[in-house]
Write a protein that holds these residues in place. Sequence first.
Motif, short mmCIF file in Angstrom:
data_model
loop_
_atom_site.label_atom_id
_atom_site.label_comp_id
_atom_site.label_asym_id
_atom_site.label_seq_id
_atom_site.Cartn_x
_atom_site.Cartn_y
_atom_site.Cartn_z
N SER A 28 5.46 13.44 50.46
CA SER A 28 4.40 13.25 51.44
C SER A 28 3.44 12.16 50.99
CB SER A 28 3.61 14.55 51.61
OG SER A 28 2.84 14.81 50.43
N HIS A 29 2.66 11.66 51.95
CA HIS A 29 1.53 10.80 51.60
C HIS A 29 0.63 11.59 50.66
CE1 HIS A 29 -1.67 7.85 51.94
NE2 HIS A 29 -2.51 8.84 52.16
N ASN A 145 8.93 10.55 54.43
CA ASN A 145 8.80 9.99 53.09
C ASN A 145 7.79 8.85 53.03
OD1 ASN A 145 9.74 9.88 50.29
ND2 ASN A 145 10.55 7.87 50.84
N ASP A 146 6.91 8.92 52.04
CA ASP A 146 5.93 7.87 51.78
C ASP A 146 6.40 7.12 50.53
OD1 ASP A 146 3.48 6.79 50.28
OD2 ASP A 146 2.63 7.28 52.24
N SER A 149 4.03 7.09 47.46
CA SER A 149 3.96 8.40 46.83
C SER A 149 5.24 8.70 46.07
CB SER A 149 3.74 9.50 47.89
OG SER A 149 2.43 9.46 48.39
#
Length: 222
Positions: A28-29, A145-146, A149
Amino acid sequence: HCCFPPQYFRLPLNLRTLPEDLPLSAFSHREDPRDVFVLPAGKEEIDLSLPVGTSSFRRALQIKELLPGVITAPIRGNVETRLRKLDEGQYSALVLAASGLKRLGLEGRISRYFSPEEMIPASCQGVLGIQTRLGFETELIKRINDRDSMNCAIAERAFVKAIGADCGSPDTAFAQVDGNQMIIMALRYDAERRKVLRDCISGPASDAIALGRELAYRMLNK
């Protein structure tokens, strides 16, 4: 259906041993990764006659560097329980994760944010990992997806694994991405010398794993 014991999911993202067929497929972000200082409700100054509550060796080491002479003591329970114990006068302050307080809508309890330079966060603090079966890919997972990150998380995990940390270790790394470049700050506690060691490394974000490992090896040889 879940096939892992409940305690598995309470382990920090950086310390889990993951089955090869259940990889971390997305990240995550990152929520605010910083640690924070929480004073009792209505208080504006710390009472140094009482201990600072934290069950984290990493946080205890660093708060003692920032506030020489301060006493720390373990504290148990969920966030609400810890805040209740604080407000009852059992502790002078708490050191908690900003991300946890924010996700619970308790941001207003934060008295002070510690910059990552002041207090290096736990590896992967503020990041949620999405675990899937091997080979399972959907457009949704890709959209969750980030990339920044992800690069930070895998760099921090690489450091923790290479340094040989376990759940009780204060050793940690914190990565930040700026464009295509990454900088990783890390902390290692030398128990024999009772000394806190700090170092950093920078390089291409695409080399996240290699950077994390290199920093760990460098610190092990300090």
